[in-house]
Design a protein around this motif. Structure first.
Motif, short mmCIF file in Angstrom:
data_model
loop_
_atom_site.label_atom_id
_atom_site.label_comp_id
_atom_site.label_asym_id
_atom_site.label_seq_id
_atom_site.Cartn_x
_atom_site.Cartn_y
_atom_site.Cartn_z
N UNK A 167 -4.02 -3.21 12.84
CA UNK A 167 -4.11 -3.72 14.21
C UNK A 167 -3.64 -5.17 14.36
N UNK A 213 -0.12 -5.30 15.59
CA UNK A 213 0.22 -4.76 16.90
C UNK A 213 0.05 -5.85 17.95
N UNK A 214 0.92 -5.83 18.95
CA UNK A 214 0.85 -6.87 19.98
C UNK A 214 -0.37 -6.65 20.87
N UNK A 258 -0.24 -6.44 23.94
CA UNK A 258 0.15 -5.46 24.96
C UNK A 258 -0.28 -4.06 24.50
N UNK A 259 0.02 -3.75 23.24
CA UNK A 259 -0.34 -2.44 22.71
C UNK A 259 -1.85 -2.32 22.59
N UNK A 291 -4.28 -3.91 24.21
CA UNK A 291 -4.98 -3.75 25.48
C UNK A 291 -4.68 -2.37 26.08
N UNK A 292 -3.48 -1.87 25.84
CA UNK A 292 -3.17 -0.51 26.28
C UNK A 292 -4.13 0.49 25.66
N UNK A 293 -4.37 0.32 24.36
CA UNK A 293 -5.28 1.21 23.64
C UNK A 293 -6.70 1.07 24.18
N UNK A 338 -7.58 0.09 27.19
CA UNK A 338 -7.65 0.71 28.51
C UNK A 338 -7.74 2.23 28.39
N UNK A 339 -6.98 2.80 27.47
CA UNK A 339 -7.04 4.25 27.25
C UNK A 339 -8.44 4.67 26.80
N UNK A 388 -12.05 8.01 25.31
CA UNK A 388 -12.91 8.54 24.25
C UNK A 388 -14.33 7.97 24.34
N UNK A 403 -11.53 -5.32 16.90
CA UNK A 403 -10.65 -4.22 16.50
C UNK A 403 -9.35 -4.77 15.92
N UNK A 460 -4.41 -9.61 30.24
CA UNK A 460 -3.96 -8.22 30.30
C UNK A 460 -5.06 -7.25 30.72
#
Lengths: 298, 322
Positions: free
Chosen positions: B136, B139-140, B142-143, B145-147, B149-150, B158, B192, B261
């Protein structure tokens, strides 16, 4: 020791092991799961993914999301820019930082202290966003590819990491070359640089990852020029598109689309993360060593 | 005999034993090194020190059309405004709260993870877990925070699904719309991303602890928990301490990427940090003077904290940081 206490130690050990593994497995799952899940979503049909329930494997397999990403001119151009900035910045920064480190590792250099302090201070004193922004603007670096390369070209932290390594090299190497009449620049290129490969690998990784993952400079300086945006910035645009359409998700569920912003974003995320994920395990021994050199000067 | 003389001359000429001789001789001898360093000095002056001149904007009503010295001077007006402004005080509170939460969680998780990993005897598995744990970090935001948010999504996330599966909640929670969750989300996003990377330095410190100590403890009948508590933790105490001090100096840098973000209009009250404030007023509203004033406040406090931290480290018998 009697049997009873031996037994107690055994039970303690087993209990300890069980708890240890529970925590470690949870940790690994929490790290890996989101990435596998993103991969699964990226390989799933868009409308179907909105129904939820996709965990480790795609339910309705498709490569449509990836095709769409590769067909998107913006994203392709952004990949070219991202690769270019990463390669150019890494090579240039690495070379220049190593050269500065060489000058500053020479204990007899008359301005050693002055130049060292000049750079080390930059780690603590930062003019801040607005003055830097105005400087870049005045230098004509807005809407310009070189804004990714030129500012922050020499980082004091990387300089210290490389210099610490160079200090560990025997002085006699450079001295004997000097006796033979080699110039400082030649000594640096031909003798010192090849010996610094391990630390250069570490710093190259730091620079490359930083460059690959940058998006703020794009947003600040190059957002108005579509041909200069980076992959991370395009990904951010996709991210906000997904967040904003949250309310219309219900509507999209019934539209029967093969792709949705969410699945395209998943595909773009995987593409963006892919090179780094493939590369870093092989460089692991370098960065672990580098971090312990530069992290804390103990 | 001759050869030695020539060598001596060469050494003198090429400036190796340059601690002798007057300053001009030394400079002449080192002209190559000086030439090599000139571009770097120029670069530092332009890109790191010239922007400091921009700090005068904080004491002006800066208008971009005019030069830096033709502006109207207003003294401390912007600073007075900042500290009477409720928004800015909230922003300071948010910054401090989030960086302290990040610091506490970051330390606890990194140290805990390093201790657990150190107890893994199977080298291959240990290596594998380590490799996974670094991922982790690369990873940027951007990625990441995308994760996040998902994972927190109300429909497919989840976290909500697990909480509902175990009947902890009855209906999904919209975590990102509720201010009371925001600091925790930022904290755990940092956990994380950073736990594995943060553990590197502790693992390195643990390997420096002498194995004799563990052996002696085993003979005395200590179990593994006791060994961790009485040997490993004290062994890495200096490392923990020095990192804690370094990080204290950074307490006003709560980061801004993750807040920027993940933040949205609903949680603005708790998500805005000093950096976001500067971005919003400076770039968004082109109020350069006010934004610069806020930036100066942060820089000056940071420098003071770092100097204090430096002396604290020295007083505690650790090597100074700089």
């Amino acid at each position: 020791m009697n049997n009873k206490s031996v037994f107690k130690i055994k039970v303690d050990e087993i209990l300890f092991d069980v708890i240890k593994w529970i925590f470690l497995v949870l940790f690994v799952l929490a790290t890996i799961y989101p990435i596998i899940n993103t991969l699964a979503v990226s390989l799933n049909e868009g409308a179907d993914a909105l129904k939820g329930g996709i965990f480790l494997l795609p339910r309705k397999f498709t490569l449509e999301n990836y095709f769409l990403v590769f067909k998107n001119k913006n994203l392709v151009q952004a990949s070219i820019i991202t690769v270019s900035r990463t390669v150019i910045a890494t090579v240039l920064q690495l070379f220049l930082t190593a050269m500065l480190s060489y000058v500053l590792c020479r204990k007899d250099f008359i301005f050693r202290k002055f130049v060292t302090i000049l750079y080390v201070l930059t780690m603590y004193v930062n003019a801040g966003l607005i003055p830097n922004f105005l400087l870049i603007k005045h230098l004509g670096l807005t809407n310009n590819f070189w804004v990714y390369i030129v500012p922050g070209m020499i980082s004091a932290f990387n300089m210290i990491v490389i210099r610490t390594f160079m200090n560990g090299l025997p002085d006699s190497l450079a001295e004997s070359a000097k006796v033979d009449g080699a110039s400082e620049f030649k000594i640096f290129i031909n003798i010192i640089l090849p010996l610094c490969k391990p630390v250069l690998a570490t710093v190259a990784l730091f620079i490359a990852v930083y460059q690959w993952n940058s998006w703020f400079d794009t947003m600040l300086y190059n957002a108005f020029d579509n041909s200069l945006t980076t992959l991370q910035y395009e990904l951010m645009k996709l991210l906000s598109a997904v967040t904003n359409q949250g309310a219309s998700a219900e509507a999209m569920k019934n539209s029967g689309n093969m792709v949705t912003p969410a699945t395209i974003r998943a595909a773009a995320t995987i593409i963006t993360a892919f090179p780094i994920v493939c590369l870093y395990p092989f460089l692991q021994r370098y960065f672990v060593a580098g971090l312990t050199i530069g992290g804390v000067k103990e | 005999m001759d050869a030695i003389d020539i060598t001596r001359k060469n050494i003198k000429r090429t400036g190796q034993l340059t601690n002798k001789g007057n300053i001009w001789e030394r400079m002449l001898n080192q002209k190559e090194l000086i030439l090599m360093s000139i571009p770097f000095v120029a670069y530092a002056l332009v890109f790191y020190y010239l922007p400091l001149a921009g700090w005068v904007m904080a004491f002006q009503n800066f208008k971009p059309a005019k030069g830096l010295l033709d502006q109207k001077w207003v003294g401390f007006k912007h600073f007075i405004f900042l500290f009477s402004d409720k928004t800015f005080l909230t922003v300071i509170r948010n910054t401090l709260a989030m960086s302290i939460i990040n610091l506490a969680l970051g330390f606890a998780f990194s140290i805990g993870f390093a201790l657990l990993l150190n107890e893994v005897r199977q080298l291959k598995i240990k290596k594998l877990i380590q490799t996974v744990s670094y991922l982790p970090h690369f990873l940027s935001w951007i990625i990441v925070t995308g994760i996040v948010l998902d994972a927190l999504s109300t429909e497919t996330g989840i976290i909500n699904q697990l909480l509902m599966y175990f009947n902890i909640i009855q209906s999904p929670i919209n975590f990102l719309a509720d201010p009371k969750y925001f600091w925790g989300i930022v904290g755990f996003s940092n956990v994380w991303k950073g736990t594995g990377w943060g553990s590197i330095i502790y693992l390195a410190a643990i390997t420096a602890i002498s194995p004799d100590l563990y052996e002696a403890a085993s003979i005395d009948g200590a179990n593994r928990l006791q060994k961790i508590w009485h040997i490993t933790l004290p062994g890495i105490k200096p490392t923990i301490f020095i990192l804690l001090i370094i990080n204290m100096g950074n307490v006003l840098n709560a980061g801004f990427e993750v807040q920027y973000l993940l933040g949205n209009g609903l949680v603005q009250r708790v998500s805005q940090t000093i950096d976001i404030f500067v971005l919003k007023y400076g770039i968004g509203l082109t109020n350069y003077s006010l934004a610069t004033a806020a930036g100066i406040f942060r820089s000056v406090i940071s420098i003071i904290l770092i100097v204090i931290a430096n002396y604290a480290a020295k007083a505690a018998g650790e090597e100074r940081l700089f």
